[in-house]
Design a protein around this motif. Sequence first.
Motif, PDB file in Angstrom:
ATOM      1  N   ASP A 122      53.617  49.202  67.971  1.00 19.08           N
ATOM      2  CA  ASP A 122      53.410  48.502  66.806  1.00 19.08           C
ATOM      3  C   ASP A 122      52.667  49.314  65.795  1.00 19.08           C
ATOM      4  OD1 ASP A 122      54.698  46.469  67.970  1.00 19.08           O
ATOM      5  OD2 ASP A 122      52.890  45.201  68.634  1.00 19.08           O
ATOM      6  N   THR A 123      51.601  50.094  66.281  1.00 17.46           N
ATOM      7  CA  THR A 123      50.916  50.851  65.368  1.00 17.46           C
ATOM      8  C   THR A 123      51.678  51.947  64.750  1.00 17.46           C
ATOM      9  OG1 THR A 123      48.648  50.370  66.357  1.00 17.46           O
ATOM     10  CG2 THR A 123      48.707  52.353  64.928  1.00 17.46           C
ATOM     11  N   LEU A 124      52.397  52.654  65.522  1.00 13.98           N
ATOM     12  CA  LEU A 124      53.209  54.010  64.898  1.00 13.98           C
ATOM     13  C   LEU A 124      54.465  53.389  64.453  1.00 13.98           C
ATOM     14  CD1 LEU A 124      52.512  56.393  67.857  1.00 13.98           C
ATOM     15  CD2 LEU A 124      51.469  56.143  65.620  1.00 13.98           C
ATOM     16  N   ASN A 165      59.211  55.219  61.455  1.00 11.79           N
ATOM     17  CA  ASN A 165      58.740  55.005  60.149  1.00 11.79           C
ATOM     18  C   ASN A 165      58.949  56.571  59.578  1.00 11.79           C
ATOM     19  OD1 ASN A 165      56.985  55.264  57.865  1.00 11.79           O
ATOM     20  ND2 ASN A 165      54.885  54.938  58.973  1.00 11.79           N
ATOM     21  N   HIS A 166      59.864  56.410  58.759  1.00 14.78           N
ATOM     22  CA  HIS A 166      60.521  57.955  58.394  1.00 14.78           C
ATOM     23  C   HIS A 166      59.592  58.661  57.548  1.00 14.78           C
ATOM     24  CE1 HIS A 166      64.342  57.331  60.298  1.00 14.78           C
ATOM     25  NE2 HIS A 166      64.241  55.991  59.984  1.00 14.78           N
ATOM     26  N   VAL A 171      62.522  63.846  63.392  1.00 13.85           N
ATOM     27  CA  VAL A 171      63.280  63.862  64.380  1.00 13.85           C
ATOM     28  C   VAL A 171      63.626  65.303  65.090  1.00 13.85           C
ATOM     29  CG1 VAL A 171      65.791  63.129  65.192  1.00 13.85           C
ATOM     30  CG2 VAL A 171      64.489  61.843  63.482  1.00 13.85           C
ATOM     31  N   LEU A 172      63.356  65.333  66.387  1.00 11.95           N
ATOM     32  CA  LEU A 172      63.615  66.492  67.085  1.00 11.95           C
ATOM     33  C   LEU A 172      64.697  66.518  67.933  1.00 11.95           C
ATOM     34  CD1 LEU A 172      59.726  67.321  68.234  1.00 11.95           C
ATOM     35  CD2 LEU A 172      61.014  68.119  66.015  1.00 11.95           C
ATOM     36  N   PHE A 182      63.961  62.102  70.492  1.00 13.18           N
ATOM     37  CA  PHE A 182      62.626  62.761  70.476  1.00 13.18           C
ATOM     38  C   PHE A 182      62.359  62.872  69.216  1.00 13.18           C
ATOM     39  CE2 PHE A 182      60.966  67.099  71.442  1.00 13.18           C
ATOM     40  CZ  PHE A 182      59.687  66.832  71.841  1.00 13.18           C
ATOM     41  N   VAL A 183      61.031  62.451  69.200  1.00 16.65           N
ATOM     42  CA  VAL A 183      60.362  62.561  67.564  1.00 16.65           C
ATOM     43  C   VAL A 183      59.079  62.994  67.517  1.00 16.65           C
ATOM     44  CG1 VAL A 183      62.062  60.840  66.878  1.00 16.65           C
ATOM     45  CG2 VAL A 183      59.627  60.037  67.692  1.00 16.65           C
TER      46      VAL A 183
END
Length: 391
Positions: A122-124, A165-166, A171-172, A182-183
Amino acid sequence: MKGNRKYIAILAAMIIAFGLIEYYRPKPIDWRITLSNKDKIPFGSYATFELLKDVFPKQSISSSRLPAFNQLTETNNNKGNYIFVTSYFAADENDTKELLKFVAKGNDLFIAATTFNGPFADTLKVHTGADFEEKQYVTKLLNVGKGRNFKFISPRENSFFDSLNHKTTVVLGRKSSGKPDFVKIKHGKGHVYLNVNSTAFSNYFVLDNATKDYAFQCLSYLPIKQVIWDEYTKQGRVGEDDVFRVLMEHPSLKWAYYIMILGIIIFIIFESKRRQRIIPIITPLPNNTLEFTKVVGALYFNKGDHHDAALKKINYLLEFIRTKFFERTNVIDDEFIEHIAEKTGWDKVKTKQLFEMIRWIKSRPEEYLLSEADLLLLNDLIEEFFEFVKK
Protein backbone atom coordinates in the motif's frame (compact mmCIF):
# COMPACT_ATOMS: atom_id res chain seq x y z
CA MET A 1 16.92 -67.02 26.58
CA LYS A 2 18.76 -69.56 24.36
CA GLY A 3 15.52 -70.48 22.63
CA ASN A 4 14.95 -66.84 21.68
CA ARG A 5 18.28 -66.37 19.88
CA LYS A 6 16.89 -67.64 16.61
CA TYR A 7 14.01 -65.15 16.71
CA ILE A 8 16.32 -62.27 17.70
CA ALA A 9 18.62 -63.10 14.78
CA ILE A 10 15.68 -63.17 12.36
CA LEU A 11 14.39 -59.85 13.72
CA ALA A 12 17.83 -58.24 13.44
CA ALA A 13 18.23 -59.52 9.86
CA MET A 14 14.83 -58.09 8.94
CA ILE A 15 15.74 -54.70 10.42
CA ILE A 16 19.06 -54.60 8.56
CA ALA A 17 17.42 -55.66 5.29
CA PHE A 18 14.71 -53.03 5.68
CA GLY A 19 17.32 -50.35 6.44
CA LEU A 20 19.37 -51.28 3.36
CA ILE A 21 16.29 -51.25 1.13
CA GLU A 22 15.27 -47.83 2.41
CA TYR A 23 18.82 -46.50 2.06
CA TYR A 24 19.29 -47.59 -1.55
CA ARG A 25 15.73 -46.96 -2.67
CA PRO A 26 15.46 -43.97 -5.08
CA LYS A 27 14.29 -40.96 -3.14
CA PRO A 28 11.12 -39.29 -4.51
CA ILE A 29 11.56 -35.72 -5.68
CA ASP A 30 10.34 -33.13 -3.21
CA TRP A 31 8.39 -30.53 -5.19
CA ARG A 32 7.57 -28.27 -2.24
CA ILE A 33 8.16 -24.56 -2.84
CA THR A 34 10.29 -23.49 0.13
CA LEU A 35 12.72 -21.01 -1.52
CA SER A 36 14.95 -21.59 1.49
CA ASN A 37 18.73 -21.38 1.18
CA LYS A 38 19.13 -24.64 3.13
CA ASP A 39 17.09 -26.68 0.64
CA LYS A 40 18.61 -28.34 -2.44
CA ILE A 41 15.21 -29.50 -3.68
CA PRO A 42 14.01 -28.06 -7.03
CA PHE A 43 12.21 -25.13 -5.48
CA GLY A 44 14.67 -24.36 -2.71
CA SER A 45 17.17 -21.50 -3.14
CA TYR A 46 20.47 -23.11 -2.14
CA ALA A 47 21.97 -22.47 -5.60
CA THR A 48 20.77 -18.86 -5.66
CA PHE A 49 22.33 -18.17 -2.29
CA GLU A 50 25.63 -19.62 -3.55
CA LEU A 51 25.29 -17.46 -6.67
CA LEU A 52 25.54 -14.31 -4.54
CA LYS A 53 29.31 -14.84 -4.23
CA ASP A 54 29.63 -14.25 -7.99
CA VAL A 55 27.16 -11.37 -8.15
CA PHE A 56 28.73 -9.53 -5.20
CA PRO A 57 32.42 -10.54 -5.23
CA LYS A 58 34.49 -9.95 -2.07
CA GLN A 59 31.42 -8.73 -0.17
CA SER A 60 30.04 -9.96 3.14
CA ILE A 61 26.98 -12.19 2.61
CA SER A 62 24.94 -13.08 5.69
CA SER A 63 21.70 -14.97 6.22
CA SER A 64 19.20 -13.41 8.63
CA ARG A 65 16.66 -15.31 10.73
CA LEU A 66 15.26 -12.12 12.28
CA PRO A 67 12.23 -10.01 11.30
CA ALA A 68 13.21 -7.00 9.21
CA PHE A 69 12.46 -4.63 12.12
CA ASN A 70 14.82 -6.49 14.48
CA GLN A 71 17.50 -6.97 11.82
CA LEU A 72 17.64 -3.26 11.04
CA THR A 73 17.31 -1.89 14.58
CA GLU A 74 19.07 -4.42 16.79
CA THR A 75 22.12 -5.43 14.73
CA ASN A 76 25.10 -3.63 13.27
CA ASN A 77 24.56 -5.39 9.96
CA ASN A 78 22.10 -2.84 8.56
CA LYS A 79 23.74 -1.46 5.42
CA GLY A 80 24.09 -2.56 1.82
CA ASN A 81 21.59 -4.80 -0.02
CA TYR A 82 18.67 -6.54 1.68
CA ILE A 83 17.36 -9.45 -0.41
CA PHE A 84 14.09 -11.34 0.01
CA VAL A 85 13.20 -14.38 -2.11
CA THR A 86 9.91 -15.74 -0.84
CA SER A 87 6.52 -16.95 -2.02
CA TYR A 88 4.49 -14.13 -0.50
CA PHE A 89 5.57 -10.79 0.90
CA ALA A 90 3.27 -9.03 3.36
CA ALA A 91 5.42 -6.99 5.77
CA ASP A 92 3.58 -5.38 8.68
CA GLU A 93 3.74 -1.66 9.55
CA ASN A 94 6.86 -1.93 11.72
CA ASP A 95 8.83 -3.93 9.14
CA THR A 96 7.64 -1.65 6.33
CA LYS A 97 8.73 1.47 8.20
CA GLU A 98 12.22 0.13 8.91
CA LEU A 99 12.72 -1.28 5.42
CA LEU A 100 11.81 2.00 3.74
CA LYS A 101 13.96 3.93 6.22
CA PHE A 102 16.80 1.53 5.32
CA VAL A 103 16.30 2.30 1.60
CA ALA A 104 15.96 6.05 2.12
CA LYS A 105 19.45 6.14 3.66
CA GLY A 106 20.96 5.02 0.34
CA ASN A 107 20.66 1.23 0.62
CA ASP A 108 18.86 -1.10 -1.77
CA LEU A 109 16.06 -3.59 -1.21
CA PHE A 110 15.38 -6.52 -3.56
CA ILE A 111 12.22 -8.59 -3.14
CA ALA A 112 11.20 -11.52 -5.33
CA ALA A 113 7.71 -12.69 -4.34
CA THR A 114 4.68 -14.01 -6.16
CA THR A 115 2.37 -11.50 -4.48
CA PHE A 116 2.79 -8.28 -2.48
CA ASN A 117 0.21 -7.37 0.15
CA GLY A 118 -0.21 -5.38 3.34
CA PRO A 119 1.20 -2.00 4.40
CA PHE A 120 4.35 -2.41 2.27
CA ALA A 121 2.41 -2.77 -0.99
CA ASP A 122 0.00 0.00 0.00
CA THR A 123 2.81 2.42 0.84
CA LEU A 124 4.61 1.88 -2.48
CA LYS A 125 1.30 1.71 -4.36
CA VAL A 126 2.06 -1.61 -6.03
CA HIS A 127 -0.53 -4.28 -6.52
CA THR A 128 -0.21 -7.66 -8.16
CA GLY A 129 -2.56 -9.64 -10.33
CA ALA A 130 -2.40 -13.29 -11.37
CA ASP A 131 -3.32 -15.51 -14.27
CA PHE A 132 -4.12 -18.92 -12.81
CA GLU A 133 -4.67 -20.60 -16.16
CA GLU A 134 -1.45 -19.57 -17.97
CA LYS A 135 1.27 -21.40 -16.02
CA GLN A 136 3.84 -21.00 -18.80
CA TYR A 137 5.13 -17.52 -19.52
CA VAL A 138 7.97 -15.67 -21.25
CA THR A 139 9.66 -12.66 -19.69
CA LYS A 140 12.28 -10.21 -20.88
CA LEU A 141 14.65 -7.81 -19.15
CA LEU A 142 14.39 -4.44 -20.91
CA ASN A 143 17.59 -2.66 -19.93
CA VAL A 144 20.15 -5.43 -20.52
CA GLY A 145 21.57 -4.97 -24.02
CA LYS A 146 19.04 -6.07 -26.61
CA GLY A 147 17.28 -8.08 -23.97
CA ARG A 148 16.69 -11.81 -23.94
CA ASN A 149 13.56 -13.85 -23.58
CA PHE A 150 13.39 -16.30 -20.68
CA LYS A 151 10.76 -19.01 -20.67
CA PHE A 152 9.43 -20.22 -17.31
CA ILE A 153 6.74 -22.55 -16.03
CA SER A 154 5.17 -21.34 -12.80
CA PRO A 155 4.16 -24.07 -10.30
CA ARG A 156 1.64 -21.64 -8.84
CA GLU A 157 0.04 -18.66 -10.55
CA ASN A 158 1.49 -16.45 -13.31
CA SER A 159 1.82 -13.11 -11.50
CA PHE A 160 2.33 -9.55 -12.77
CA PHE A 161 2.07 -5.96 -11.50
CA ASP A 162 -1.49 -4.81 -11.95
CA SER A 163 -0.95 -1.19 -10.86
CA LEU A 164 2.13 0.95 -10.17
CA ASN A 165 3.08 4.47 -9.17
CA HIS A 166 4.59 5.54 -12.51
CA LYS A 167 6.06 8.73 -11.06
CA THR A 168 8.65 6.83 -9.04
CA THR A 169 8.68 3.46 -10.82
CA VAL A 170 10.84 2.22 -13.69
CA VAL A 171 9.84 -1.00 -15.42
CA LEU A 172 12.84 -3.30 -15.85
CA GLY A 173 11.11 -6.40 -17.15
CA ARG A 174 7.91 -7.36 -18.93
CA LYS A 175 6.19 -10.57 -19.87
CA SER A 176 5.29 -11.40 -23.44
CA SER A 177 1.79 -10.15 -22.64
CA GLY A 178 3.28 -6.70 -22.01
CA LYS A 179 2.52 -6.75 -18.28
CA PRO A 180 5.41 -5.62 -16.01
CA ASP A 181 6.96 -8.24 -13.73
CA PHE A 182 10.21 -6.53 -12.59
CA VAL A 183 10.33 -2.89 -11.46
CA LYS A 184 12.62 -0.40 -9.70
CA ILE A 185 11.14 2.18 -7.35
CA LYS A 186 13.08 5.26 -6.25
CA HIS A 187 12.79 5.93 -2.52
CA GLY A 188 14.99 8.54 -0.83
CA LYS A 189 18.62 7.88 -1.69
CA GLY A 190 18.06 4.20 -2.50
CA HIS A 191 15.94 1.91 -4.61
CA VAL A 192 13.44 -0.88 -4.13
CA TYR A 193 13.52 -3.71 -6.70
CA LEU A 194 10.39 -5.86 -6.93
CA ASN A 195 10.07 -9.05 -8.98
CA VAL A 196 6.98 -11.27 -9.11
CA ASN A 197 8.77 -14.30 -10.60
CA SER A 198 9.90 -15.71 -7.26
CA THR A 199 10.33 -19.31 -8.45
CA ALA A 200 12.71 -18.05 -11.19
CA PHE A 201 15.21 -17.68 -8.33
CA SER A 202 14.85 -21.33 -7.27
CA ASN A 203 17.38 -24.12 -7.82
CA TYR A 204 15.32 -25.54 -10.67
CA PHE A 205 15.77 -22.49 -12.92
CA VAL A 206 19.09 -21.18 -11.61
CA LEU A 207 20.74 -24.50 -12.53
CA ASP A 208 19.01 -24.73 -15.92
CA ASN A 209 21.21 -23.43 -18.78
CA ALA A 210 18.20 -21.86 -20.50
CA THR A 211 17.16 -19.74 -17.52
CA LYS A 212 20.19 -19.49 -15.21
CA ASP A 213 21.12 -15.97 -16.39
CA TYR A 214 17.78 -14.47 -15.39
CA ALA A 215 18.41 -14.50 -11.62
CA PHE A 216 22.02 -13.34 -12.15
CA GLN A 217 20.97 -10.39 -14.35
CA CYS A 218 18.14 -9.34 -12.00
CA LEU A 219 20.44 -9.36 -8.96
CA SER A 220 23.10 -7.50 -10.98
CA TYR A 221 20.97 -4.35 -10.80
CA LEU A 222 21.99 -4.07 -7.15
CA PRO A 223 25.24 -2.26 -6.33
CA ILE A 224 28.22 -4.35 -5.22
CA LYS A 225 27.83 -4.02 -1.46
CA GLN A 226 27.44 -6.37 1.46
CA VAL A 227 24.28 -8.52 1.38
CA ILE A 228 21.67 -9.43 3.96
CA TRP A 229 19.74 -12.49 2.76
CA ASP A 230 16.40 -13.00 4.51
CA GLU A 231 15.46 -16.45 5.76
CA TYR A 232 13.03 -15.36 8.49
CA THR A 233 10.03 -15.32 6.12
CA LYS A 234 10.76 -18.98 5.24
CA GLN A 235 12.37 -20.58 8.30
CA GLY A 236 11.29 -18.29 11.13
CA ARG A 237 13.52 -17.33 14.04
CA VAL A 238 16.45 -19.44 15.08
CA GLY A 239 15.22 -22.02 17.61
CA GLU A 240 11.68 -22.18 16.24
CA ASP A 241 12.37 -25.42 14.36
CA ASP A 242 10.46 -28.39 15.71
CA VAL A 243 12.82 -31.13 16.93
CA PHE A 244 10.94 -33.95 15.22
CA ARG A 245 10.63 -31.98 11.99
CA VAL A 246 14.42 -31.62 11.91
CA LEU A 247 14.86 -35.33 12.64
CA MET A 248 12.51 -36.35 9.84
CA GLU A 249 14.21 -34.05 7.30
CA HIS A 250 17.57 -35.85 7.59
CA PRO A 251 17.51 -39.57 6.67
CA SER A 252 20.44 -40.46 8.94
CA LEU A 253 18.82 -38.81 11.97
CA LYS A 254 15.45 -40.33 11.09
CA TRP A 255 16.87 -43.86 10.97
CA ALA A 256 18.85 -43.32 14.14
CA TYR A 257 15.60 -42.30 15.85
CA TYR A 258 13.72 -45.35 14.52
CA ILE A 259 16.49 -47.75 15.55
CA MET A 260 16.62 -46.21 19.03
CA ILE A 261 12.84 -46.66 19.49
CA LEU A 262 13.02 -50.24 18.19
CA GLY A 263 15.96 -51.02 20.50
CA ILE A 264 14.06 -49.69 23.50
CA ILE A 265 11.02 -51.84 22.62
CA ILE A 266 13.16 -54.99 22.23
CA PHE A 267 14.94 -54.24 25.51
CA ILE A 268 11.65 -53.81 27.36
CA ILE A 269 10.23 -57.05 25.92
CA PHE A 270 13.18 -59.29 26.77
CA GLU A 271 14.20 -57.64 30.05
CA SER A 272 10.68 -57.73 31.40
CA LYS A 273 10.49 -61.41 30.48
CA ARG A 274 13.71 -62.13 32.39
CA ARG A 275 13.02 -60.09 35.49
CA GLN A 276 9.28 -60.54 35.95
CA ARG A 277 8.32 -63.15 38.56
CA ILE A 278 6.27 -66.04 37.27
CA ILE A 279 2.61 -65.45 38.02
CA PRO A 280 0.87 -68.65 39.14
CA ILE A 281 -2.16 -69.73 37.19
CA ILE A 282 -5.26 -69.58 39.37
CA THR A 283 -8.15 -71.68 38.16
CA PRO A 284 -11.35 -69.61 38.38
CA LEU A 285 -14.20 -70.91 40.47
CA PRO A 286 -16.70 -72.91 38.40
CA ASN A 287 -20.03 -71.31 37.58
CA ASN A 288 -22.59 -73.56 39.28
CA THR A 289 -25.57 -71.32 38.61
CA LEU A 290 -27.02 -73.68 36.03
CA GLU A 291 -26.66 -76.70 38.30
CA PHE A 292 -28.27 -74.77 41.17
CA THR A 293 -31.18 -73.79 38.94
CA LYS A 294 -31.65 -77.39 37.85
CA VAL A 295 -31.68 -78.58 41.47
CA VAL A 296 -34.24 -75.97 42.54
CA GLY A 297 -36.37 -76.72 39.49
CA ALA A 298 -36.22 -80.43 40.23
CA LEU A 299 -37.37 -79.83 43.81
CA TYR A 300 -40.42 -77.91 42.66
CA PHE A 301 -41.15 -80.46 39.95
CA ASN A 302 -40.84 -83.43 42.30
CA LYS A 303 -42.95 -81.74 44.96
CA GLY A 304 -45.54 -80.75 42.41
CA ASP A 305 -46.17 -77.39 44.11
CA HIS A 306 -47.00 -75.46 40.96
CA HIS A 307 -48.92 -72.83 42.91
CA ASP A 308 -45.87 -71.78 44.96
CA ALA A 309 -43.68 -71.64 41.84
CA ALA A 310 -46.31 -69.48 40.10
CA LEU A 311 -46.46 -67.06 43.07
CA LYS A 312 -42.66 -66.63 43.00
CA LYS A 313 -42.70 -65.83 39.27
CA ILE A 314 -45.58 -63.40 39.85
CA ASN A 315 -43.71 -61.65 42.69
CA TYR A 316 -40.63 -61.31 40.49
CA LEU A 317 -42.75 -59.81 37.68
CA LEU A 318 -44.49 -57.32 39.99
CA GLU A 319 -41.14 -56.27 41.50
CA PHE A 320 -39.85 -55.65 37.99
CA ILE A 321 -42.87 -53.46 37.17
CA ARG A 322 -42.40 -51.44 40.36
CA THR A 323 -38.69 -50.73 39.72
CA LYS A 324 -38.91 -50.36 35.94
CA PHE A 325 -42.15 -48.43 35.53
CA PHE A 326 -42.64 -47.05 39.06
CA GLU A 327 -46.14 -48.45 39.29
CA ARG A 328 -47.98 -49.66 42.37
CA THR A 329 -48.88 -53.34 42.19
CA ASN A 330 -50.89 -53.84 45.36
CA VAL A 331 -54.19 -53.51 43.44
CA ILE A 332 -54.47 -55.28 40.08
CA ASP A 333 -57.72 -54.03 38.53
CA ASP A 334 -58.89 -53.14 35.03
CA GLU A 335 -57.47 -49.61 35.33
CA PHE A 336 -54.04 -51.01 36.32
CA ILE A 337 -54.08 -53.48 33.41
CA GLU A 338 -54.99 -50.76 30.89
CA HIS A 339 -52.34 -48.42 32.30
CA ILE A 340 -49.60 -51.11 32.02
CA ALA A 341 -50.62 -51.88 28.43
CA GLU A 342 -50.33 -48.22 27.45
CA LYS A 343 -47.04 -47.70 29.27
CA THR A 344 -45.28 -50.80 27.89
CA GLY A 345 -46.88 -50.83 24.43
CA TRP A 346 -47.47 -54.58 24.70
CA ASP A 347 -50.53 -56.20 23.14
CA LYS A 348 -53.60 -55.20 25.22
CA VAL A 349 -55.26 -58.60 24.86
CA LYS A 350 -52.18 -60.46 26.12
CA THR A 351 -51.65 -57.89 28.88
CA LYS A 352 -55.20 -58.42 30.07
CA GLN A 353 -54.81 -62.22 29.82
CA LEU A 354 -51.58 -62.16 31.86
CA PHE A 355 -52.79 -59.97 34.71
CA GLU A 356 -56.23 -61.55 34.92
CA MET A 357 -54.43 -64.90 35.31
CA ILE A 358 -52.18 -63.34 37.99
CA ARG A 359 -55.23 -61.95 39.78
CA TRP A 360 -56.93 -65.37 39.58
CA ILE A 361 -53.87 -67.26 40.93
CA LYS A 362 -53.31 -64.77 43.79
CA SER A 363 -56.94 -65.14 44.83
CA ARG A 364 -56.60 -68.93 45.20
CA PRO A 365 -55.84 -70.38 48.69
CA GLU A 366 -52.32 -71.67 49.41
CA GLU A 367 -53.47 -75.30 49.44
CA TYR A 368 -54.86 -74.90 45.94
CA LEU A 369 -53.03 -77.18 43.53
CA LEU A 370 -52.32 -75.30 40.31
CA SER A 371 -52.12 -77.49 37.25
CA GLU A 372 -48.92 -77.90 35.28
CA ALA A 373 -50.65 -76.52 32.16
CA ASP A 374 -51.66 -73.33 34.02
CA LEU A 375 -48.08 -72.84 35.29
CA LEU A 376 -46.68 -73.27 31.76
CA LEU A 377 -49.20 -70.78 30.36
CA LEU A 378 -48.30 -68.24 33.05
CA ASN A 379 -44.60 -68.77 32.42
CA ASP A 380 -45.02 -68.31 28.65
CA LEU A 381 -46.95 -65.06 29.12
CA ILE A 382 -44.41 -63.66 31.60
CA GLU A 383 -41.46 -64.59 29.37
CA GLU A 384 -43.14 -63.02 26.34
CA PHE A 385 -43.79 -59.85 28.38
CA PHE A 386 -40.14 -59.67 29.47
CA GLU A 387 -38.89 -60.29 25.94
CA PHE A 388 -41.02 -57.41 24.58
CA VAL A 389 -40.26 -54.89 27.35
CA LYS A 390 -36.49 -55.50 27.43
CA LYS A 391 -35.93 -54.97 23.69
